[in-house]
Motif scaffolding. Structure first.
Motif: not given
Length: 124
Positions: A108-115
């Motif tokens: 998800t976008i949230e996960w990609q931002k965190a990465q």
């Protein structure tokens, strides 16, 4: 407003982000120290979750008085709280952690931002 003794020694932070404008009186260290005193806990028993630990960020001073975790979103904050509750060992804390929705999901976008943030802030 002026005072004969000069400007106050209390730190402050002002921010104007177009639609968001605020002034923090004091800093996170002052607030955390007050909470620790109220709860009668030490800095070793405290953890501050924040999203602005850069030199100009409003969470920087929290590092002086408590353990800190750099989070990237409200969802990540929830994930850490779930982890802390699970590790506390009490039945109630475990049930509380298990009852909340889980996220962010990988991809998800949230996960990609965190990465991205984790890659960009990783130590040497």
């Amino acid at each position: 407003i002026t005072h004969p003794s000069g400007p106050p020694a209390l730190p402050f932070c002002a921010f104007n982000g177009n639609r968001d404008v605020w002034v923090d009186i004091g800093d996170k260290r002052i607030g955390i120290e007050a909470l620790q005193s109220f709860l009668n806990v030490s800095s070793q028993q405290s953890c501050h979750l924040g999203d602005r630990f850069t030199k100009t960020g409003n969470d920087m001073r929290a590092r002086d008085i408590a353990m800190t975790v750099w989070v990237t979103s409200p969802t990540e904050t929830e994930d850490y709280l779930e982890l802390f509750l699970s590790e506390m060992g009490s039945k109630e804390a475990g049930e509380c952690a298990a009852a909340r929705p889980h996220g962010p999901k990988q991809g998800t976008i949230e996960w990609q931002k965190a990465q991205t943030i984790q890659r960009n802030t990783a130590g040497p």
